[in-house]
Structure formats: structure tokens, C-alpha cells
Scaffold this motif. Structure first.
Motif, short mmCIF file in Angstrom:
data_model
loop_
_atom_site.label_atom_id
_atom_site.label_comp_id
_atom_site.label_asym_id
_atom_site.label_seq_id
_atom_site.Cartn_x
_atom_site.Cartn_y
_atom_site.Cartn_z
N LEU A 1 0.84 -1.21 0.00
CA LEU A 1 0.00 0.00 0.00
C LEU A 1 0.87 1.25 0.00
O LEU A 1 0.64 2.18 -0.78
CB LEU A 1 -0.92 -0.01 1.23
CG LEU A 1 -1.61 1.31 1.57
CD1 LEU A 1 -2.53 1.75 0.45
CD2 LEU A 1 -2.36 1.21 2.88
N LEU A 2 1.87 1.28 0.85
CA LEU A 2 2.76 2.45 0.92
C LEU A 2 3.43 2.70 -0.43
O LEU A 2 3.48 3.84 -0.91
CB LEU A 2 3.82 2.24 2.01
CG LEU A 2 3.29 2.18 3.44
CD1 LEU A 2 4.41 1.86 4.43
CD2 LEU A 2 2.61 3.50 3.81
N LEU A 3 3.92 1.64 -1.06
CA LEU A 3 4.55 1.81 -2.36
C LEU A 3 3.56 2.35 -3.37
O LEU A 3 3.90 3.18 -4.21
CB LEU A 3 5.13 0.47 -2.84
CG LEU A 3 6.42 0.03 -2.17
CD1 LEU A 3 6.77 -1.38 -2.60
CD2 LEU A 3 7.55 0.99 -2.51
N ASP A 4 2.33 1.86 -3.28
CA ASP A 4 1.29 2.32 -4.20
C ASP A 4 1.06 3.82 -4.00
O ASP A 4 0.93 4.58 -4.98
CB ASP A 4 0.01 1.53 -3.92
CG ASP A 4 -0.75 1.21 -5.20
OD1 ASP A 4 -0.13 1.28 -6.28
OD2 ASP A 4 -1.94 0.89 -5.12
N LEU A 5 0.99 4.24 -2.76
CA LEU A 5 0.76 5.66 -2.48
C LEU A 5 1.94 6.51 -2.96
O LEU A 5 1.76 7.62 -3.46
CB LEU A 5 0.56 5.87 -0.98
CG LEU A 5 -0.69 5.21 -0.38
CD1 LEU A 5 -0.66 5.30 1.15
CD2 LEU A 5 -1.95 5.87 -0.92
N LEU A 6 3.14 5.98 -2.78
CA LEU A 6 4.34 6.77 -3.11
C LEU A 6 4.67 6.72 -4.60
O LEU A 6 5.60 7.38 -5.04
CB LEU A 6 5.53 6.26 -2.30
CG LEU A 6 5.37 6.41 -0.79
CD1 LEU A 6 6.54 5.79 -0.05
CD2 LEU A 6 5.21 7.88 -0.42
N LYS A 7 3.91 5.93 -5.33
CA LYS A 7 4.15 5.84 -6.77
C LYS A 7 3.82 7.17 -7.42
O LYS A 7 4.51 7.60 -8.36
CB LYS A 7 3.27 4.73 -7.34
CG LYS A 7 3.39 4.51 -8.82
CD LYS A 7 2.46 3.38 -9.24
CE LYS A 7 1.02 3.69 -8.85
NZ LYS A 7 0.09 2.57 -9.12
N GLU A 8 2.77 7.81 -6.91
CA GLU A 8 2.27 9.03 -7.55
C GLU A 8 3.03 10.27 -7.09
O GLU A 8 3.48 11.08 -7.88
CB GLU A 8 0.78 9.19 -7.24
CG GLU A 8 -0.06 7.98 -7.63
CD GLU A 8 -0.45 8.02 -9.10
OE1 GLU A 8 -0.53 9.12 -9.65
OE2 GLU A 8 -0.67 6.94 -9.69
N ARG A 9 3.13 10.42 -5.76
CA ARG A 9 3.69 11.68 -5.26
C ARG A 9 4.37 11.44 -3.91
O ARG A 9 4.05 10.50 -3.18
CB ARG A 9 2.58 12.71 -5.09
CG ARG A 9 1.50 12.26 -4.11
CD ARG A 9 0.32 13.20 -4.08
NE ARG A 9 -0.82 12.59 -3.39
CZ ARG A 9 -1.56 11.61 -3.87
NH1 ARG A 9 -1.26 11.10 -5.03
NH2 ARG A 9 -2.56 11.11 -3.17
N GLU A 10 5.29 12.36 -3.60
CA GLU A 10 5.92 12.40 -2.28
C GLU A 10 4.85 12.57 -1.21
O GLU A 10 3.92 13.36 -1.38
CB GLU A 10 6.86 13.60 -2.22
CG GLU A 10 8.30 13.29 -2.48
CD GLU A 10 9.15 14.48 -2.09
OE1 GLU A 10 10.36 14.32 -2.11
OE2 GLU A 10 8.61 15.55 -1.77
N THR A 11 5.01 11.84 -0.10
CA THR A 11 4.04 11.94 0.98
C THR A 11 4.77 11.89 2.31
O THR A 11 5.78 11.20 2.44
CB THR A 11 3.04 10.77 0.90
OG1 THR A 11 2.57 10.62 -0.44
CG2 THR A 11 1.85 11.01 1.82
N CYS A 12 4.26 12.64 3.29
CA CYS A 12 4.87 12.63 4.62
C CYS A 12 4.37 11.43 5.41
O CYS A 12 3.34 10.85 5.09
CB CYS A 12 4.57 13.92 5.37
SG CYS A 12 2.82 14.11 5.77
N VAL A 13 5.11 11.09 6.45
CA VAL A 13 4.77 9.94 7.27
C VAL A 13 3.40 10.12 7.91
O VAL A 13 2.63 9.15 8.02
CB VAL A 13 5.85 9.72 8.36
CG1 VAL A 13 5.49 8.54 9.25
CG2 VAL A 13 7.21 9.50 7.71
#
Lengths: 105, 105
Positions: A26-38
DNA sequence: CGCGGTCATGGCAATATGGCCATGAGTGCA
DNA sequence: TGCACTCATGGCCATATTGCCATGACCGCG
């Protein structure tokens, strides 16, 4: 192709282990699109912040993501350029499994 | 792309877990070329025959290999058609990791 | 400086994984 | 039938993984 050394298989397995958890996928999926904070990742993942940090550390050690500190926050992004191929492989396997099970029925 | 369901991530993770062990990566590598019986796989892998059988069961449950009984022996073969892409992904990550570490030095 | 927000890490308990041994089922040959 | 061979499975122990809680470090704002 020649057979590989135990070290090569171990190196591959280390990366595969990093991919072998639903929350990390899931984390990789979210980070595929854009930078995200913890903090945002924590909220979306729905688990403890410390748990997310540990998952991110595992992905970072495997070379799959990288963090950039900005003030108090850390923004993570995907660094591996090949994960589409990996996910495509997983989907292919899932489709094939489904097809073979349907064939049995 | 829309975010996926927990079930989808779990399904993907199950397959990734099957790939997350050096011995299983070796077995997949061996089965890429030709059908092989458990006895030969055991000898090459260098672990107990029961251990190999369990690894093969994990790969089979993930839909990555299939077994064909012939007399007293069982011949396994690779069924997933996409593993080249997966391994290619792993190698890419390994190369990128190596490059970034060299850059630090 | 004090304080809230953000993140990483250590500790701990529950669970999962991986290895071998022992065993049982199935095969084929004498 | 008796026996050797092949493979799968259950039992068991050592180790690894995963989750949360607690804590500490760091930043930025009053």
C-alpha cells in the motif's frame, strides 16, 4: 543462464521480503504518484505511526523508497523504477491462478 | 490509478511472500529451464527433502509452479509466465542500490 | 525558552517462518 | 509379498516478523 550464487539469491530475497507485506505494498502504491509525509501515510494506512516508520525503514533499506526531511516532516518517495513490472507480474499470476481455478470448476 | 482494497494488497503480498526466500528463488530459477523432480531439486538446493517439499508447496499455493506425478516421482515446472519481469525488477533495484552507494563514496 | 507536532527507535508479546526428524502414503521391481 | 525409492505432512524448536506502547530527538512557532 548460469545458476547464481547463494549471495545473489539472498540479495534478491532481501528485496522480495521488503515487498512481501500488504501494508508495504500500500505504501509503495501511495508513493508511486507523489511524495508523501509519514503523517499522511499513517492516516491512510490506519496503523500506528511507529509501525509505518518501521515499514518505511524496511523499504528504505531495500532501496525501494527514499526520505527527504523538510522541517519536522519527512517526505518519502519511490526510488525503484521497475515496480510497475513487479506489480504487473503479481497481477498476471493472480489472473492465471483465477483462470486455472475456474478451469477446474 | 485508484487505490486498491486490503484484499488486493493481501493477495499480492501472498505471492510476494512466496518469492521472499533464497531457496525458493533458486528453485524457481532451476524450474525456469526444465521440469525437475523433487529428488534432483533436493540435491541441488542442499537442504532436507522435506524442506524442499514445503518450499514447493508454498510456490504451488502461490500459483508459481505446478507438479506432475510420474510414477514415484513428481516433476515440477514453472507456471508463472512473468517471473522474468520480476527478476528483472530485482536486478534493477540491486543495480540502483549499488550505484547510489557508490555515489555516496 | 516552552510546547506541540513529526518522526525514529527500543522494548515487548504474539504470531509466522524455516529447518530437521520421523513418519506415512504411493510406486515399481524382484 | 517384501523392499527400496520418492515425496508429502505433522511435530517440534529456534529464529524472524509484526504490531503497539513508550520514549527520545528534532523542528518551528509563540
Amino acid at each position: 543462464m548460469r545458476r547464481k550464487t547463494p549471495q545473489q539469491y539472498e540479495a534478491r530475497a532481501r528485496i522480495a521480503r521488503a515487498l512481501a507485506h500488504p501494508t508495504r505494498l500500500l505504501l509503495l502504491d501511495l508513493l508511486k504518484e507523489r511524495e508523501t509525509c509519514v503523517c499522511d501515510l499513517t492516516e491512510i494506512a490506519g496503523v500506528d505511526q511507529s509501525t509505518v516508520s518501521k515499514h518505511l525503514a524496511i523499504l528504505r533499506d531495500a532501496g525501494l523508497v527514499a526520505g527527504r526531511k523538510e522541517g519536522a516532516m519527512t517526505f518519502y518517495r519511490q526510488t525503484a523504477s521497475c515496480l510497475e513490472g513487479f506489480f504487473g507480474c503479481l497481477e498476471t499470476v493472480l489472473r492465471e491462478n483465477l483462470a486455472s481455478r475456474s478451469a477446474v470448476i
